[in-house]
Enzyme design. Structure first.
Site, short mmCIF file in Angstrom:
data_model
loop_
_atom_site.label_atom_id
_atom_site.label_comp_id
_atom_site.label_asym_id
_atom_site.label_seq_id
_atom_site.Cartn_x
_atom_site.Cartn_y
_atom_site.Cartn_z
N HIS A 1 -29.08 33.74 -17.74
CA HIS A 1 -30.41 34.30 -17.77
C HIS A 1 -31.32 33.18 -17.26
O HIS A 1 -31.38 32.04 -17.86
CB HIS A 1 -30.98 34.54 -19.27
CG HIS A 1 -32.36 35.14 -19.25
ND1 HIS A 1 -33.26 34.58 -20.19
CD2 HIS A 1 -32.86 36.17 -18.57
CE1 HIS A 1 -34.32 35.48 -20.06
NE2 HIS A 1 -34.15 36.34 -19.22
N HIS B 1 -39.92 32.90 -13.09
CA HIS B 1 -40.06 34.05 -13.91
C HIS B 1 -41.54 34.53 -14.21
O HIS B 1 -41.72 35.75 -14.13
CB HIS B 1 -39.59 33.91 -15.39
CG HIS B 1 -39.69 34.80 -16.32
ND1 HIS B 1 -40.85 35.04 -17.28
CD2 HIS B 1 -39.07 35.95 -16.57
CE1 HIS B 1 -40.79 35.80 -17.90
NE2 HIS B 1 -39.67 36.72 -17.59
N GLU C 1 -28.77 36.07 -13.33
CA GLU C 1 -30.08 36.77 -13.44
C GLU C 1 -31.00 35.74 -13.20
O GLU C 1 -31.18 34.84 -13.56
CB GLU C 1 -29.98 37.42 -14.90
CG GLU C 1 -31.20 38.14 -15.06
CD GLU C 1 -32.45 37.76 -15.39
OE1 GLU C 1 -33.49 38.39 -15.24
OE2 GLU C 1 -32.75 36.41 -15.61
N GLU D 1 -34.14 40.36 -10.53
CA GLU D 1 -35.13 41.36 -11.22
C GLU D 1 -36.71 41.40 -10.36
O GLU D 1 -37.10 40.00 -10.22
CB GLU D 1 -35.55 40.94 -12.32
CG GLU D 1 -36.91 41.59 -13.06
CD GLU D 1 -37.30 41.06 -14.52
OE1 GLU D 1 -38.18 41.44 -14.92
OE2 GLU D 1 -36.32 40.26 -15.16
N LYS E 1 -40.34 41.15 -10.21
CA LYS E 1 -41.26 41.12 -11.21
C LYS E 1 -42.66 41.72 -10.73
O LYS E 1 -43.57 40.96 -10.09
CB LYS E 1 -41.51 39.47 -11.50
CG LYS E 1 -40.36 38.51 -11.94
CD LYS E 1 -39.87 39.20 -13.35
CE LYS E 1 -41.06 38.68 -14.23
NZ LYS E 1 -40.74 39.06 -15.68
#
Length: 244
Positions: free
Chosen positions: A8, A50, A35, A112, A114
């Protein structure tokens, strides 16, 4: 099959998250997957971080979308985690991909988008264009809390795997799965422990699986993967439970 260990934001528990240092540590710990998260800078560069702002993980302030690549590169992304890692920089998507290629990484790269709080206009097309023009040795998986991003990317890259992230409400995830857009779910481990038997038979990769008891739970039930801040610990526990 062994439950895959997906790091992560890299080895977030032991290195500054979403830095090349964190990704290298995850690879060294034997992670099966990486990830990470992608945003868009003011001048249109794909940025790995993030949060929507740089405040928490760097010595700067402000939103990524309001900063240029040059401004982002001047920030220190390691000092706040530990002075030992002072000088670590904010990476671009290309820098992370090039590291994985150099390390002959053939596992899962879960990117991912965002876009659930700030929608970056055109980010789906930029991400798709990047991977359409870069041959990579790893398996690319897209995920997002924002269902429309998954739908847009699916239209651009229908052969890539898509997974849906959710914490409590899974209606969008179920719809996308029924439409054969989403192959798996990435739910919060706390939700999984209460509801996983109610889910359809899909690939489950819960997040963020950091406690030994949660790792053992996922391994006993042979989930497809675990997303964890501690890939090294997850690897040691997997050997005890699954034998590999």
């Amino acid at each position: 099959m062994l439950t895959q260990i997906i790091a992560h934001r890299g080895s977030k528990g032991t290195r500054p998250e979403n830095t090349l240092l964190a990704f290298q540590a995850a690879l060294d710990d034997g992670a099966d997957g990486i990830e990470t998260d992608v945003h868009l800078s003011k001048d249109g560069h794909l940025i790995i971080m993030h949060d929507e702002t740089v405040d928490r993980t760097t010595n700067g302030t402000g939103r990524i979308m309001d900063l240029t690549l040059a401004e982002l590169k001047r920030l220190d992304a390691g000092q706040s985690f530990d002075p030992l890692y002072a000088g670590a920089s904010v990476p671009t998507l290309d820098e992370v991909v090039q590291l994985l290629i150099q390390q002959n990484f053939t596992g899962i790269f879960n990117l991912e988008l965002k876009t659930n709080r700030i929608h970056y206009d055109g980010i789906e097309a930029l991400v798709a264009d990047y991977f359409n023009h870069h041959e990579v040795p790893f398996k690319l998986v897209y995920s997002s809390f924002y269902g429309k991003s998954i739908e847009r990317l699916h239209a651009l890259q229908p052969d890539v795997e898509f997974d849906s992230l959710f914490q409590a409400k899974q209606q969008t995830a179920k719809r996308l799965h029924a439409e054969h857009v989403v192959l798996g779910y990435h739910p919060d481990i706390r939700w999984v422990r209460l509801h996983w038997l109610l889910l359809p038979k899909v690939q489950l990769r819960p997040w963020t699986v950091n406690k030994e008891r949660d790792m053992r739970f996922c391994y006993r039930h042979r989930f497809a993967g675990v997303i964890t801040d501690y890939p090294g610990l997850a690897h040691r526990i997997r050997v005890k439970v699954q034998g590999g």
